[in-house]
Every structure is written in C-alpha cells, then in structure tokens.
Design a protein around this motif. Structure first.
Motif, mmCIF file in Angstrom:
data_model
loop_
_atom_site.group_PDB
_atom_site.id
_atom_site.type_symbol
_atom_site.label_atom_id
_atom_site.label_comp_id
_atom_site.label_asym_id
_atom_site.label_seq_id
_atom_site.Cartn_x
_atom_site.Cartn_y
_atom_site.Cartn_z
ATOM 1 N N GLY A 77 0.829 -1.191 0.000
ATOM 2 C CA GLY A 77 0.000 0.000 0.000
ATOM 3 C C GLY A 77 0.867 1.247 0.000
ATOM 4 O O GLY A 77 2.097 1.166 0.080
ATOM 5 N N ARG B 75 3.682 1.644 6.202
ATOM 6 C CA ARG B 75 2.480 0.975 6.677
ATOM 7 C C ARG B 75 2.761 0.037 7.840
ATOM 8 O O ARG B 75 3.809 -0.620 7.899
ATOM 9 C CB ARG B 75 1.823 0.201 5.535
ATOM 10 N N THR C 295 -2.288 -1.859 6.855
ATOM 11 C CA THR C 295 -2.690 -2.891 5.899
ATOM 12 C C THR C 295 -2.898 -4.192 6.655
ATOM 13 O O THR C 295 -2.068 -4.566 7.486
ATOM 14 C CB THR C 295 -1.608 -3.105 4.823
ATOM 15 N N ALA D 52 -5.934 -0.475 4.320
ATOM 16 C CA ALA D 52 -5.828 -1.249 3.088
ATOM 17 C C ALA D 52 -6.041 -2.727 3.401
ATOM 18 O O ALA D 52 -5.489 -3.254 4.375
ATOM 19 C CB ALA D 52 -4.469 -1.044 2.427
ATOM 20 N N ASP E 283 -5.476 -6.466 1.988
ATOM 21 C CA ASP E 283 -4.754 -7.303 1.027
ATOM 22 C C ASP E 283 -5.404 -8.679 1.053
ATOM 23 O O ASP E 283 -5.329 -9.390 2.058
ATOM 24 C CB ASP E 283 -3.278 -7.393 1.426
ATOM 25 N N LEU F 233 -6.110 -4.291 -2.054
ATOM 26 C CA LEU F 233 -5.061 -4.920 -2.847
ATOM 27 C C LEU F 233 -5.573 -6.318 -3.173
ATOM 28 O O LEU F 233 -5.583 -7.197 -2.306
ATOM 29 C CB LEU F 233 -3.747 -5.002 -2.063
#
Length: 254
Positions: free
Chosen positions: A29, A33, A86, A114, A116, A137
């Motif tokens: 990201g 992070r 993330t 974010a 993932d 993501l």
C-alpha cells in the motif's frame, strides 16, 4: 459556538489470530504501513511465502485493543508518508469480523486502511470489511480458471465476484499478479487478466510480482511438499513482456 470534539474509539474486546506484524512496511500500500499478517487461509498456493499462516491455531490470539495500542505508536511515520494500516495474511477475509473492527477503529482515528486479499470469500461476508477499507489490494493469481485452481486449490469465481463488486462501488483497488514461469506466465492467461482489468474503472494500477522462493525453507521446516523447487524467478524480459500486455490495454502497471 459549538466546540468540535474528537471521537475516541472505545474498547471492544474483539479478538483474532495473527501470524506477525511489520511496523514499517513499504510494499503493501502507499507510504509507510503497519502491516498485520493474519493467520488462517483456505488457499494452498504453490508459491506461498507464508505457509505457516495456513491455520488459525498456529497464530497468536490478540485483541483489537492491543493492536490499536501498537498501531498508534507509528502514526507519525504513517502520517508523514501518506501511509496507514494494511491487513494481509494468510487470508484477511478468513477473519472478517476481526479485520472489519481493526479498520473501523483505524478510520475513527483518521488512519488510512488497506485490505490485502485473494478475494476468496463469500461476497456478503466480505462487504462489511470492504466498506471499512480505503484501498483493496486484490490478488488475482490467474485468470484461466484451470490454472487458478491448480495454483490455489480453490475456484476463481469468488475473486471475480469481489473484483466486479469493487468496481461497482468505485472502491480504489490495486490488482496484484504473481508471475511464475511455467505456471502463470502463459500469454493467454496474462492477456485474459489484462482484458478483464481493462473493464474495471476503479483499478489504479496492476502490480506484476516476480515469483521468488524466499519462503521455500518454511515449507521444508513444516514438512510440506514444495513443488516449485526447480522453478526460477522470471527474467527481466519475461516481466517486461507481462508489463507490455497490461500497458497495451491502457493499464498502469508496475
């Protein structure tokens, strides 16, 4: 005159299982992070670099409160770099309530979030998590359904359903594709993925991730059969060929 107030997130007691954390990640990201790797994953990817994330019981149980205490130690780095938090895995959507609560608490503090994910999750289960994420993501490990199932042992359909939903709600998304020579690098496979991504208006870029064997030692330690022992990372030329296919469809690729 009304005095502005700051809403301080209240403790929740929500618990989940994590494999590890990375406090200053730079590849999952934007910006710097705080990356949380959750435990538990329904996929069995040939090239997985974290096979020790497969099962919940192999993780460490933590509360969201404990994670938030750690996260807030790094807010200066995240704010200065345009970073955030993330949640990865394992498979982050394997623990949807836990991950949604992490994101909810982060957003209350103005921290970018974010997700993932492989997208292998029932869409209705995933929606509350996606709602709390600023960025997704999305790992699309193959576009050819047969190759996808060979690589992961599961179906491609849930991932495509989530990809289409993200487009429908205009959720900022990065697509990730691992380029594995002799496995995912077939021209028709990359072209199929590029054609699909070209229909999605929410995708900011595609990341072509060259296959590596940095997790091979974990497979050996766990007694798992690592089937890519003889597979080498893609050459720069192979990576550039994949890039060219995506760019030919007007897609930003890195």
């Amino acid at each position: 005159m009304q005095v502005p107030t700051v809403q301080i997130p209240q403790p929740t007691g929500v618990r989940g299982y994590i494999h590890s954390i990375e406090t200053c990640g730079t590849v999952d990201g934007p910006g710097i992070r705080f990356v949380i790797f959750t435990a538990g994953c329904p996929l069995r990817c040939f090239y997985c670099s974290n096979p020790d994330c497969r099962y919940l019981e192999n993780g460490k149980q933590v509360t969201v409160d404990e994670l938030m205490e750690e996260i807030q130690k790094y807010t200066a780095y995240m704010n200065a770099s345009g970073g955030g938090v993330t949640v990865s895995g394992g498979e982050a959507l394997y623990q949807p309530h836990f991950v949604a609560e992490i994101f909810r608490r982060c957003k209350a503090l103005g921290i970018h979030t974010a997700l993932d994910t492989s997208g292998y999750c029932d869409l209705q289960v995933a929606k509350p998590v996606i709602e709390q994420a600023d960025l997704v993501l999305l790992d699309i490990k193959s576009f050819d359904p047969e190759i996808y199932t060979k690589v992961t042992s599961v179906s491609l359909e849930p991932t495509l359903a989530i990809a289409n939903y993200l487009n429908t709600i205009h959720k900022p998304t990065w697509i990730r594709f691992v380029l594995v020579p002799g496995l995912t690098d077939a021209t028709h496979n990359i072209e199929g993925l590029a054609d699909f991504v070209a229909t999605l208006k929410n995708v900011e870029k595609v990341e072509v991730l060259p296959f590596h064997k940095m997790g091979e030692y974990k497979w050996e330690q766990l007694g798992y059969d690592y089937q890519l022992k003889e597979t080498q990372p893609p050459t720069p030329e192979q990576v550039q060929t994949a890039h060219a296919i995506f760019r030919s469809r007007g897609i930003t690729v890195v």
